[in-house]
Design a protein around this motif. Sequence first.
Motif, PDB file in Angstrom:
ATOM      1  N   LYS A  31      27.624  19.157 -33.372  1.00 58.48           N
ATOM      2  CA  LYS A  31      27.834  18.657 -34.726  1.00 58.48           C
ATOM      3  C   LYS A  31      29.315  18.751 -35.113  1.00 58.48           C
ATOM      4  N   ASN A  32      29.936  19.863 -34.821  1.00 58.65           N
ATOM      5  CA  ASN A  32      31.326  20.070 -35.211  1.00 58.65           C
ATOM      6  C   ASN A  32      32.336  19.318 -34.344  1.00 58.65           C
ATOM      7  N   PHE A  33      31.961  18.981 -33.129  1.00 57.06           N
ATOM      8  CA  PHE A  33      32.869  18.281 -32.214  1.00 57.06           C
ATOM      9  C   PHE A  33      32.343  16.899 -31.836  1.00 57.06           C
ATOM     10  N   HIS A  34      31.539  16.325 -32.692  1.00 53.49           N
ATOM     11  CA  HIS A  34      30.936  15.016 -32.428  1.00 53.49           C
ATOM     12  C   HIS A  34      31.990  13.957 -32.098  1.00 53.49           C
ATOM     13  N   HIS A  35      33.021  13.857 -32.905  1.00 49.99           N
ATOM     14  CA  HIS A  35      34.043  12.823 -32.690  1.00 49.99           C
ATOM     15  C   HIS A  35      34.822  13.057 -31.392  1.00 49.99           C
ATOM     16  N   GLU A  36      35.169  14.294 -31.119  1.00 44.68           N
ATOM     17  CA  GLU A  36      35.904  14.603 -29.896  1.00 44.68           C
ATOM     18  C   GLU A  36      35.056  14.332 -28.654  1.00 44.68           C
ATOM     19  N   LEU A  37      33.775  14.675 -28.722  1.00 39.85           N
ATOM     20  CA  LEU A  37      32.873  14.402 -27.599  1.00 39.85           C
ATOM     21  C   LEU A  37      32.701  12.898 -27.395  1.00 39.85           C
ATOM     22  N   ALA A  38      32.580  12.156 -28.485  1.00 33.79           N
ATOM     23  CA  ALA A  38      32.445  10.698 -28.383  1.00 33.79           C
ATOM     24  C   ALA A  38      33.686  10.087 -27.745  1.00 33.79           C
ATOM     25  N   ARG A  39      34.858  10.564 -28.132  1.00 40.95           N
ATOM     26  CA  ARG A  39      36.106  10.054 -27.528  1.00 40.95           C
ATOM     27  C   ARG A  39      36.172  10.372 -26.050  1.00 40.95           C
ATOM     28  N   LEU A  40      35.735  11.577 -25.669  1.00 42.55           N
ATOM     29  CA  LEU A  40      35.751  11.950 -24.254  1.00 42.55           C
ATOM     30  C   LEU A  40      34.795  11.074 -23.454  1.00 42.55           C
ATOM     31  N   ILE A  41      33.610  10.840 -23.979  1.00 44.90           N
ATOM     32  CA  ILE A  41      32.637   9.980 -23.307  1.00 44.90           C
ATOM     33  C   ILE A  41      33.195   8.568 -23.173  1.00 44.90           C
ATOM     34  N   LEU A  42      33.783   8.048 -24.236  1.00 46.88           N
ATOM     35  CA  LEU A  42      34.337   6.693 -24.213  1.00 46.88           C
ATOM     36  C   LEU A  42      35.505   6.579 -23.230  1.00 46.88           C
ATOM     37  N   SER A  43      36.409   7.534 -23.259  1.00 48.45           N
ATOM     38  CA  SER A  43      37.557   7.454 -22.350  1.00 48.45           C
ATOM     39  C   SER A  43      37.117   7.570 -20.896  1.00 48.45           C
ATOM     40  N   THR A  44      36.080   8.363 -20.643  1.00 51.59           N
ATOM     41  CA  THR A  44      35.537   8.476 -19.287  1.00 51.59           C
ATOM     42  C   THR A  44      34.924   7.153 -18.850  1.00 51.59           C
ATOM     43  N   ALA A  45      34.163   6.536 -19.737  1.00 52.44           N
ATOM     44  CA  ALA A  45      33.533   5.252 -19.411  1.00 52.44           C
ATOM     45  C   ALA A  45      34.581   4.172 -19.170  1.00 52.44           C
ATOM     46  N   VAL A  46      35.605   4.161 -19.989  1.00 48.15           N
ATOM     47  CA  VAL A  46      36.669   3.156 -19.835  1.00 48.15           C
ATOM     48  C   VAL A  46      37.405   3.354 -18.531  1.00 48.15           C
ATOM     49  N   SER A  47      37.733   4.597 -18.191  1.00 42.72           N
ATOM     50  CA  SER A  47      38.457   4.830 -16.931  1.00 42.72           C
ATOM     51  C   SER A  47      37.589   4.517 -15.720  1.00 42.72           C
ATOM     52  N   ARG A  48      36.275   4.742 -15.824  1.00 43.31           N
ATOM     53  CA  ARG A  48      35.374   4.394 -14.720  1.00 43.31           C
ATOM     54  C   ARG A  48      35.268   2.887 -14.545  1.00 43.31           C
ATOM     55  N   ALA A  49      35.390   2.157 -15.665  1.00 41.66           N
ATOM     56  CA  ALA A  49      35.305   0.701 -15.602  1.00 41.66           C
ATOM     57  C   ALA A  49      36.608   0.083 -15.133  1.00 41.66           C
TER      58      ALA A  49
END
Length: 97
Positions: A72-90
């Motif tokens: 809950k407290n790190f929702h935005h940071e976790l979302a950014r990490l997931i997104l940046s990982t997905a983008v770099s994998r793509a």
Amino acid sequence: MEEQLLPLLKSNLRVTWTDEDLDLKKLLTRSMAYLNELCGTSFDFSAEGQAKFLMLERCRYVYNNAADEFEKNFHHELARLILSTAVSRAGVTDGTT
């Protein structure tokens, strides 16, 4: 890896004794696995970056019996990490690919 990160975690938690070292190593292992599974990748937690920061923060939350508050407290940071990982994998780097 846990052995290398243990002094940093202990410093962050302000733990100066060695009685909990084994438990703290397990906590590091579980927190690394949590982020790796969440993002579907394997991070280098020895390198400075968002993954290492979030892993140490998760350790802090779990150590202080507040694991249920971490996402809950790190929702935005976790979302950014997931997104940046997905983008770099793509393979997308500059929006032209």
